[in-house]
Structure formats: C-alpha cells, structure tokens
Design an enzyme around this catalytic site. Structure first.
Site, PDB file in Angstrom:
ATOM      1  CG  ASP A 117      -1.965  -0.890   1.052  1.00  0.00           C
ATOM      2  OD1 ASP A 117      -2.499  -1.053  -0.074  1.00  0.00           O
ATOM      3  OD2 ASP A 117      -2.525  -1.696   2.038  1.00  0.00           O
TER       4      ASP A 117
ATOM      5  CG  ASP B 172      -5.332  22.939   7.914  1.00  0.00           C
ATOM      6  OD1 ASP B 172      -5.917  21.951   8.716  1.00  0.00           O
ATOM      7  OD2 ASP B 172      -5.359  23.054   6.707  1.00  0.00           O
TER       8      ASP B 172
END
Lengths: 562, 686
Positions: free
Chosen positions: B312, B349
């Site tokens: 992955d 953020d």
C-alpha cells in the site's frame, strides 16, 4: 603425442556430434522427423497403438516393464533353445539355465555382462536374434525413459509424458539403426569380420598345429555394441581382437561411438527444455569428471607396473601387461575410462592387469553412478537425479524453495530422486557383501587379498551399474554369480527407472515458476560444481570404505599411492 | 489504511509479547537442560530419523560396553548419548524461548469479569472465560476487554500495549475498519458495546500462546522435503557401514561393532538432523521478536519464496501525510505572496498538511507564524466546499482543490488567471496534490503538497529487486500521481485507482503466472485478497475479518515490515541449506579419521590415509565422535539466530554460502578433530 592427437580428434568429432546429433534427436522425439513415416505406421499398426495417444507416467512405466519382461523371456528362450534353431554352424548346445538368465538380464538391461565366451557358447542366431536385437532395443528403452524426464521439465501442467511405443520406434528407426548401419559398413571396410559361414580351420604345416578360428557376423554387432553403450562383443576378447577392432581407426571410432549419444543427449535436453545453456551445464559436469578420470587412469597406466618394477625391470612405455601392443598404455586407459564411464563395458585391454590406480579409475568411474556421460539415456536421467538433489541443497542455500527449470523441487521430487539415487549403492554393496560372505561367492576370485576383493567388487559394481565391464579374474559362470549378477542388473536398471519415470510424471504435472534474479541459476559454473559435488559425495562417500579395502590398500602395499 | 495515533518507528526495539531475551537466558537454559532428558523418549525420537539412528546406535554400543567393558567403548557410548542429548537440547532451547513468551501472555489473560448484556438489556457479571461467540458485553473506561470482538456501539480509546507493546492509545469505534478489539486490552475512555467474535479458548491471545509454544507445530513442506533428503542420506550409509563387516571379514580383518556404529553416526547428517527443528522454531520466534505472528510455519516459508510484493502506498511507501513542498504564484503575484496567503489560510488548520504549509512558509521566506485574533474565524474543510480557510473581518482567505476554489472565486465576482490550469496540471503530473490559494476573489497561486516517500525505502526496493522480488505499489490515486510516486520510490510497478476487486485480480493474475504474492491489508474489504495472497499480513489495527483472512498478523501495524518478513523466510531456508551442506561436507574429514583406524591392524598401510596424524586408532575414532557431538552445541547459536542474510542476487548468496559452509565444512573438522585428538592425548586418555 599420438594420445593427445587422439584426444583432440575426439573433442572435435564429439563436439560436432553433440551439436547436430543432439538437435536431430530433439527433432525425432518432438515428432518433427517423418522420413520413415510409412515404417512407423506399420509398426504402430502391428503394435495396435495409436501414436497420437499419450500415456501417463504409470502407463508408460507399465509399457517399459511389459516390453522388457517380454524381451527377457524371448532372449532367455532363444538361448535355451538354440540347438534347435537355425544358423548354428558350430552345432553349439543349448545354454544352461542360470547362464541364460544372467545373459538375458544382462542384454535386456543394457549391461552386456558376459559370463560366457561368445564364440564357444552362442550360435549365430543367438548372437543376432537374441543379443544384437537387445543391443538395439535396450538403449532405445533407456533413451525413451530419459525423454520422459526431459518432457517433465519441458511441459507445464501436463498429465501425460509421451507414448512409449512411439518413442522406442522412433529411436530405433531414426537414430540407432541408421547410424549403426553406416558405421557397420565402415567397420567392415576396415577389416572387421562379417560372415555367416562357420569357423575356419587352418593347418599350420610348419608347426604341425591345426587351429580353429572363430568368426561370424561381427562387424555390424560392433557398431551397435559401442553406439548403444552395450559393450557385449561377439568374441570373448571383445575389442582387443583384430576381428572386432581391426585398426587404430576402428579403435578411435569405438571410443567415439560409445561417447556420441550419451554426450549428445545433453544438447537434446537443452533444446527440448528451451535452454541450450542448461544442456551445456550438464555436459560440463560430464566432461569435467570424465577428463579427470581419463587423466589419472592414463597417468596410472603410463607408470611402471609396480610388480614389474619390483622385479627390477624398468619399462619406459608404461604398464604394458595385458595391453594390446597396437593400442598401448594411455590409449587403452582412454578406451577403458570411456567404456566404464558410459556403462558400455567393452574392452581393448585386460583391466585385471591395470595398475591398482588405473583399475581404481575404471571401478570408481562406474561407482559414480554412470553419469559421466553414462549409458544411452540412463546417463542423462541419472545425472538429472543428482542435479535435482544439487538444486535442492543449493536452492535452500539462497533462501528459496528450490526450483530447476522453473519446476519446484518439493517433497515428492526429493523422495523420488532420493530413492533413485539410493538404489545403486545399496544394491551393489549388499550383493557384494553377500558374495564375499558365502562360500559360492568366495570361490569366485582368482586372486587372494585386496585384489581378490577388487575382482568381486568390480564385477558386482559393473553389473549393478549396468555397465558390463569385466575386470577379469573372477569365475563368473557359476550358478551363484549368474543369479546374483542377474538380480544386481535387473534392480540396477528397473529399480531406478520406475522412480525416474514417476519423477518425470510429477515434474510434467507442475506449473512453471518464472525465473527472476532470486532464482537459483542452474546454467552456470556454481551449479556444475554443486552437481559434481553431489555425484562425488553419493559415489565417493558410499564406496570409499569398500574401495579402501580393494585398490587403495593394494596400491599402498606397493609403498606409495601415486 | 487506518492510522495508529503514534506511528511506530521501523527500528523500534522488540517489545510487547516479544520481550528481549538473550540468546542464552539462564531460565531458558535450565529448562532446556531438563527437557533434553525428557526428549530421550523413543516416541519423540522416532520423529527424527537421523537422531533415532543415533539413539539406536548408542543402545547397541552400550550393550557392547556392558558385555565387553573398556574405557574406549564406554567413551564412545557416552558421546553418542550426548549427541542425542545435544540435539534435544537445541530443540528445547528453541522451544524454551517460545514458552517464556507464552508465559508472559498467560499472565495477561487475566481472570476478568465481563459485563454481559442480556437480551432484556440488563447487565450481568460473568467470568470472561464463560463468554461465547455472539455475546455482547459492555466495557467502560478502566475495564479490560474480556475477549475478542467488534464494537457495535460507541467509540473509545484503547490501550493495546499489552499486545503490541505500543504505549500510545488507539481509537476504536463501531463500524468501519477500526471496530475490532482484542481481549486483554484496556479501555481508557468512554463506553463501548462489543459483540464477541471469538469462540471460547480461541481468542487471539489463546492462538498466540499456541503459536509461540509450538503446541501444534507441524512440519512445513520444505522441512518435510529436507527430512526426506536427510533420511535418504541416513539410509544410504547404513548398508555402507553394515557391509563393512563382511568386507572386512573377507579381507581377514576384524572391525568392532562399536567402531562401526561410531562410523555410521559420523557419516549420517547428524548436525543438520539435530538442529532442523530448532531452526524452524527459531524462525517463527524471530518473527515474534519483530511482533509478527505467523499462523503457520508454511506461511513463513512461503515468505521466502515470494516474488511479488503488493505494498500500500500510504504508510508503507510514503509517510501517511502529504507535505507542502513548493509555492507557485500565478501571473502578477510572487512566491512570497503565495507563501504569506497560504500560511494565513493554514494558521488554524491543524491537519499535518496545514502545519506543513505554515512551516514551509517560515522556512523559505521567514514568515513568522502569526497569532490568531479572536475575531478571525476558521473555516473548516467540508466535503461539500472542499476548501478551508480563514475569515479576517471582510478578508476571506481560502485554499482547496482548484475546481472548488475557481467556482468560489467566480461566485465572488473574481476572475481565474489564465495560467492557473497549467500550474495545477504541472503539479498534478509530478505526482503531487495542487492546492489553490486565493485571497478573496483574487487567486494568488498554488501550493504543491507532496507525498513524502519514506527515507531509505528506495534502497530497500533496490535490494528487493536484487533478490528478484517485484514490488507493486497499490494506491487509490489517479494513474498520473501514482506513476510519479512509483518512480520516485523506485517500485517496479503500480496499481492506480485500486479497488479491492482490482487488487484481487492482480493477485490472481500473478499467481497464474506461477508467482507467489505477499500483501498487507487491514480493512474488511481486504479480506478476500489477504486470503488469496500466499502471504497475507493483516495489520493488528485491522478488522477481525482481515486478521482471520491473513496468515500473519503484524502487531505493530507497520506495513513496511513485509520486507522483513520476506527476509526472515529466506533466512530460514538458507540456514537449513547451509547447515545441510556443512553437515555433509564434514564427512570427508571423518572418513580420513576413521577408515585408517578401522583396519589399522590388518592393513597398516592404510595409515597413509591418516593425514591428520591422529595419535592412535582409538583416539582417532573418539575424536571424530566427540567432534560430531560438539559441533551440534557449537552451531546452536547459529541455528537459533539464523545464517546472516544479505540482500543480493542468488548467485552472490550461493557463492558466499558455498564457500563458508561447503568449503568451510570440509576444512573445519580436519582442524578440530586433530585438536580434540591432541587434547585426548594431553589428558593421557590415550
């Protein structure tokens, strides 16, 4: 000098043969040669076989056993009945039962061990109809079995591995018969005897002696004798006589012929599995070991005979005892090594008179299992057995489930290869142990002490390896040696063939693992080295104690090893 | 890929179940000593054909020693028994390490009470051991989860250190791929309802205990094949030795039964025969040391054979998060402006991407992080707006996907700069994510968020390639992005926009080509692929379905470990092969010691073969037997640790091992047999 020129000529001719006969044989067994299709069709119709229909390994093995069993019976029957059969100008009597059994087993197993003198025992019909026929078909069986293993590697996920009747027919008509025919003519041209007339009688007026000279259809038997790695000669003295081996040229041809097919089959193997490099690797194993054995055996024979030297006689031409003076020491050693390492067993000298070291070269040449290059077909399949064991150990050492030509070598393959490799040493050692233990066996050897032991060991090693080479000195034509020898030969042939066929079947059924950088390379020097190691270990470690009681101690008794 | 709150590092020291123990821990040593006696039981010995022959041999020599006692006979007998004991000891050592781990696990399986929810919704206290599959239990902060199960209600932080050794708690919640909990772990906060998925006595911990103890250890395919070969090498030497008696009798020599037995034991491959099972157990153990549980030895072996690794992208090849790498201004603006606006947009953020923008602006342009004013309003990212930003009074700063920002700017009455699309396209082509930044209706530029390829991963892939293993990156990214990252990371191939079906199809396709495939996975939708793969490593944080489908579980949830697993698998086979070679190569020296001794009386000439110049026939035979026994002990550490593995192509590995274990195997016994002989003489034994 002549010796080195002979070697050079052999390298050149065998090299060309390897390449072209090898690829021709691949074409024959892939079914791409058809020029005798009409003969083939006829044979298949007679046999009632459908050439398109392939067999599983079990059916193939069944066919091998049935065919060989029938061959055994026929050969035995002819020998037992030869008095009443045609072509018997000498009116020779029937061959005894034990000897017939031994001889039939011997020719059916491609051994050609001879407990008889051909010219005084066998009628022409027996020589041609029983013995020469087997000299054609028994190598064909060996080659057919080798093809099964080759196909095992070449095929992918296949349940069948060829058709025995097709393989043996093609082998006979496209390979053995034509080549033997051509070389038979050459032998005749060189002066080998070829006649159906009975013995010739001459009267030597000067000395007032009458001689009976044996002759017969020798020349054509000679070609297949060598080509099929059979070794059984028409005459008792085999290739040492001028009737079988008339000239230096035929001597060379003999050596060439007996090495031709066993070496060339490695090319056939490479071609059929799609990688000639792999064939070269197997060829290298054969050539390297063969060269070493030629080297030290001819060195051994080029020395003074220790017994002669002890008598105060110094010879400058090597050990000439028991040699044909036409051929000399080193050439006879070359012939001997070629003949013992190809499971042929023909002889142009008396091996019993070799120096202990030279004799050991011949004996150990057989103990390696007849793989360098070994018999027709049997050399290749036995070598593949050793190669599989080498691949297994080597493959583990690089951290992968070992694979050979993309075929994973797992429990089943190791079991079958191990079984096939076990047969020969165990059979040879056990029958030798029996022979040295019972009175009938102990009565056999001519000499006492280590040399006597060598004589027994050599005879049973030769038969167990389906070689047929005789050391001499052993009285073999006794019920005991006839029967134990026949058992030795039959086990040495078929107890190996069956697991080999099963192996071919197991391999053919497998899928192919694609090659990668992590794959154990089976076409390079390392693989060659490992395979040689396995051959030397199985042959060397198993026979070292026995050999040390025979030739080694004998040589050491002369004060030095070399 | 679910995330662990604190990602473990690759080089973390062994922890969790795999407590570091020295190779020769005192406790294990003493237990192994006791066990090596217990294993003398013929019923145990018969499973190992090589050692069984030695045992039978020692019985024969002891009978001989009793009827014709002599120092020599007794010495040989004792050393033959010791040979068997040493083999037992090697196996017991390997098992002992597993047993110690199992004990640690057992302590963990505490006798907790479970709060079972009955059908009527009332709680009932039952012992954890009485839970059966399908029961539901309640766990609250401070409770130990009684058994394996899936959360069906609630969310909680769970301390899994008992199993993984990782102290940072992980989040577990109902639904999705993070719903599995393991018995023995502890709930730290909140309340969850768990449906038990494990049968009684078959929980994860129970299986682990069985595994590390080797309770139902079965011989692996390769081990079986090797055992057959060793049996062949044993069987062939039996007639060799047995026939020597008649051969010698024919020659007029006598050989003693004791010497023949000694010769047989020296010739059969006792070294590898003694260490074979220890090597296998130790291989499993090495995986446990790295916090990987293999469900079968077969899987470990298969790992050595793997030719394709499916990895992955996120978490394995790249760090989990993308990082800001560049600022690209549109026409009429400069880089610094982009940095400035982008930093403002990211101040509030807290995502790793956002933090990285702030940091990059500071590093490249020295723009200090500004304090947020209470009047500033953070506009969080939502799936519908696909933007985030900051409202500073009337000034609205946004960053987000190009299309969303463009739409927003047009709504605000602004215009889209002509070169924006080109920049966005260029960034995307490079495999990065473009983030468009706008100051009100005015687009200032683009921030390039880059996937950061893990350090050192390229080298690893290079090693894999050398070993002939193909690496395939699996990613949900579009082919463009995937290709760029694949190139940067140095993988051989990639599967972009991967779906579970595509993954499955890829595995099947590779397998049809005859290749063995390894992969990692954690989600329920990975389960079929994990089951299909030859080596399926499930992450411990994964779902129960994934863990059951795979044949290994990585307790650390570190997908990079797949590479280690492959190496361990290879090392296991290499150790077996090398010791087999060593064992066989040893025979040559032993022949040279024993054969001249065997026939010394009848054929003194054979003394020429005594190239080691050993003192006497008896000392020669005894030295060979002692060497044969001691070499087992000497090689136990190698068997347990494994032969050193280096990533290289097959030819290089083979050459190295043939030299060390083949050629070395021929030479070493010559030296040591001679030394032992000298010691025996010095001790006046002979």
């Amino acid at each position: 000098m002549t010796f080195f020129l002979t070697l050079l000529a052999l390298v050149v001719t065998l090299g060309l043969t390897w390449r072209y006969l090898g690829s021709y044989m691949a074409a024959v067994f892939d079914g791409r040669v058809h020029f005798l299709a009409f003969v083939e069709r006829l044979v298949y119709r007679l046999l009632g076989t459908n050439p398109e229909q392939e067999q599983t390994w079990k059916r193939y093995a069944g066919a091998v056993v049935v065919f060989s069993g029938v061959s055994l019976l026929f050969t035995y029957a002819i020998l037992r009945l030869q008095t009443w059969l045609p072509m018997n100008p000498q009116h020779l009597g029937n061959v005894g039962s034990a000897l017939s059994f031994n001889t039939a087993a011997s020719f059916v197993t491609n051994t050609n061990w001879q407990n008889y003198g051909g010219e005084t025992t066998m009628s022409y019909f027996s020589q041609i109809g029983a013995l020469t026929v087997q000299q054609f078909v028994s190598p064909a069986v060996g080659i057919a079995v080798a093809m099964v293993v080759v196909r095992g590697f070449a095929r992918k996920g296949s349940s069948t591995i060829g058709n025995f009747w097709v393989d043996i027919t093609r082998c006979l008509f496209y390979i053995l018969l034509p080549i033997a025919f051509v070389f038979g003519i050459i032998f005749v041209g060189e002066g080998a005897v070829m006649t159906l007339a009975g013995t010739a009688t001459i009267h030597d007026v000067l000395n007032q002696v009458t001689q009976t000279i044996a002759r017969g259809p020798i020349a054509f038997m000679e070609a297949i004798k060598q080509l099929g790695t059979n070794g059984g000669g028409f005459l008792n003295a085999n290739s040492a006589t001028t009737f079988e081996n008339p000239t230096g040229f035929t001597n060379f041809l003999s050596i060439y012929l007996l090495l031709a097919i066993p070496f060339a089959l490695t090319y056939t193997f490479g071609k059929m599995v799609g990688s000639v490099r792999h064939g070269v690797a197997l060829l290298s194993v054969m050539v390297l070991l063969f060269s070493v054995w030629v080297g030290f055996t001819s060195y051994g024979e080029h020395q003074n005979n220790p017994a002669v030297a002890a008598a105060g006689i110094h010879s400058t031409v090597g050990n000439t005892v028991g040699k044909e003076v036409r051929f000399g020491d080193t050439s006879s050693a070359l012939f001997g090594v070629a003949s013992t390492m190809t499971s042929t067993g023909s002889a142009d000298a008396a091996y019993d008179s070799f120096t202990p070291i030279g004799g050991m070269g011949l004996m150990t040449g057989m103990m390696l299992g007849e793989v360098t290059p070994g018999g027709t077909g049997s050399g290749l399949y036995t070598l593949l057995i050793y190669a599989i064991i080498a691949v297994f150990i080597g493959g583990l050492m690089i951290g992968r489930t070992p694979e050979y030509l993309g075929k994973k070598i797992q429990a089943r393959e190791v079991k079958l290869a191990g079984l096939a490799a076990l047969v020969m040493p165990i059979v040879v050692l056990v029958v030798t142990a029996i022979a040295v233990s019972v009175a009938a066996g102990r009565a056999g050897p001519l000499n006492a002490g280590p040399h006597g032991f060598s004589e027994i060991l050599y005879a049973l090693t030769s038969q167990g390896n389906n070689n047929g080479s005789a050391f001499g000195g052993l009285t073999g034509n006794t019920p005991f040696y006839n029967i134990i020898g026949a058992i030795d030969m039959l086990l040495g042939r078929f107890a190996i063939m069956i697991p080999v066929l099963a192996l071919g079947g197991a391999l053919a059924a497998k899928n192919v693992v694609p090659e990668s950088l992590g794959t154990f390379r089976t076409d390079n020097g390392m693989f060659v080295g490992l395979t040689i190691g396995v051959i030397l270990i199985i042959g060397g470690l198993t026979f070292f104690p026995a050999v040390s009681l025979g030739p080694i101690v004998e040589q050491l008794s002369h004060g030095r090893f070399f | 890929m679910s995330q662990v709150l604190a990602p473990p590092t690759t080089d973390a020291p062994p922890h969790g179940v795999a407590q570091a123990r020295g190779l020769f821990d005192r406790e294990i040593l003493s237990q192994a000593f006791v066990d090596s006696f217990k294993k003398l039981d013929p019923r145990v010995q018969v499973k190992n054909p090589v050692m069984f022959v030695v045992l039978v041999g020692s019985i024969i020599t002891s009978l001989e020693a009793i009827s014709h006692p002599s120092t020599f006979t007794w010495s040989i007998t004792i050393w033959l028994v010791l040979t068997v004991m040493f083999a037992n000891f090697a196996e017991a050592m390997a098992e002992g390490r597993g047993k110690a781990q199992a004990d640690t696990l057992r302590k963990m399986r505490s006798e907790t009470e479970a709060r079972r929810l009955n059908a009527d919704g009332r709680e009932e206290l039952v012992p954890a051991a009485n839970l059966s599959k399908g029961d539901t239990v309640v766990c609250e902060a401070g409770d130990v989860i009684p058994s394996d199960g899936d959360i069906i209600e609630g969310i909680a932080s769970v301390d899994e250190s008992a199993i993984t050794g990782e102290s940072a708690p992980v989040i577990r919640e109902s639904g999705g791929d993070r719903s599995a909990v393991t018995g023995g772990t502890k709930v730290l906060s909140d309340r969850i309802v768990v449906r038990i998925t494990a049968e009684r006595g078959k929980t994860f911990i129970d299986r682990m205990i069985n595994l590390v103890e080797g309770a139902n250890r079965q011989k692996t395919p390769n081990e079986i094949a090797l055992t057959i070969l060793l049996a062949v090498l044993t069987i062939v030497f039996i007639p060799v030795v047995v026939t020597l008696q008649p051969f010698a009798a024919f020659s007029g020599a006598t050989v003693s039964v004791v010497v023949l037995v000694a010769l047989l034991v020296c010739l059969i491959p006792t070294t590898i025969g003694a260490l074979l099972s220890a090597i296998g157990i130790a291989g499993m153990d090495r995986l446990v040391q790295r916090n990987v549980l293999a469900m079968s030895g077969r899987a470990v072996e298969a790992a050595g054979d793997v030719q394709v690794l499916l990895l992955d992208k996120t978490g394995t090849i790249t760090l989990g998060n993308r990082m800001a790498a560049n600022f690209f201004p549109v026409e009429g603006h400069n880089e610094q402006e982009v940095a400035d606006v982008a930093q403002l947009a990211s101040l509030a953020d807290e995502t790793p991407e956002g933090r990285s923008i702030v940091v990059l602006a500071k590093e490249n342009f020295g723009i200090r992080e500004r304090q947020l004013d209470p009047s500033h309003v953070f506009v969080p990212f939502t799936a519908t707006t696909r933007m985030s930003g900051l409202d500073m009074g009337s000034r609205q700063i946004r960053k987000g996907a190009a299309e969303s920002v463009k739409r927003w700017v047009l709504e605000q009455g602004g215009t889209v700069p002509d070169d924006l699309d080109a920049i966005v396209e260029r960034v995307a082509r490079a495999g990065s994510t473009p983030l468009t930044v706008t100051d009100g209706p005015q687009i200032v530029g683009v921030v390039e968020l880059k996937d950061v390829v893990k350090q050192g991963i390229k080298v690893k892939f290079e090693e894999m390639r050398k070993m002939g293993i193909r690496t395939v990156m699996i990613t949900g990214d579009n082919p463009l992005t995937a290709a760029a990252i694949a190139q940067e990371a140095g993988v051989d191939d990639f599967l972009a926009e991967a779906t579970p079906e595509a993954k499955m199809a890829l595995i099947k396709q590779e397998q049809e080509g005859g290749r063995l495939v390894a992969m990692t996975g954690d989600g329920t939708n990975d389960a079929p692929a994990l089951a299909q793969a030859d080596v399926g490593v499930a992450m411990n944080t994964g779902t129960t379905a994934a863990k059951e489908a795979g044949n290994m579980v990585d307790l650390d949830t570190n997908p990079t470990k797949l590479i280690d697993i492959v190496e361990i698998g290879k090392q296991l086979l290499i150790t077996r092969g090398s010791l087999t070679t060593f064992s066989i190569a040893n025979d040559i020296a032993k022949y040279f010691a024993i054969i001249p001794a065997l026939f010394a009386i009848k054929y003194h000439q054979l003394g020429a073969l005594n190239i080691m110049r050993l003192h006497s026939p008896e000392s020669a035979v005894l030295s060979a037997v002692i060497f044969n026994a001691l070499v087992i002990i000497a090689l136990i550490p190698l068997a347990l640790r494994g032969v050193k593995f280096r990533a290289a192509n097959s030819s290089a590995i083979l050459r190295r091992n043939v030299w060390i274990y083949g050629v070395g195997g021929i030479a070493v016994p010559f030296i040591f047999i001679k030394l032992i002989d000298l010691v025996l003489v010095a001790l006046h034994a002979y």
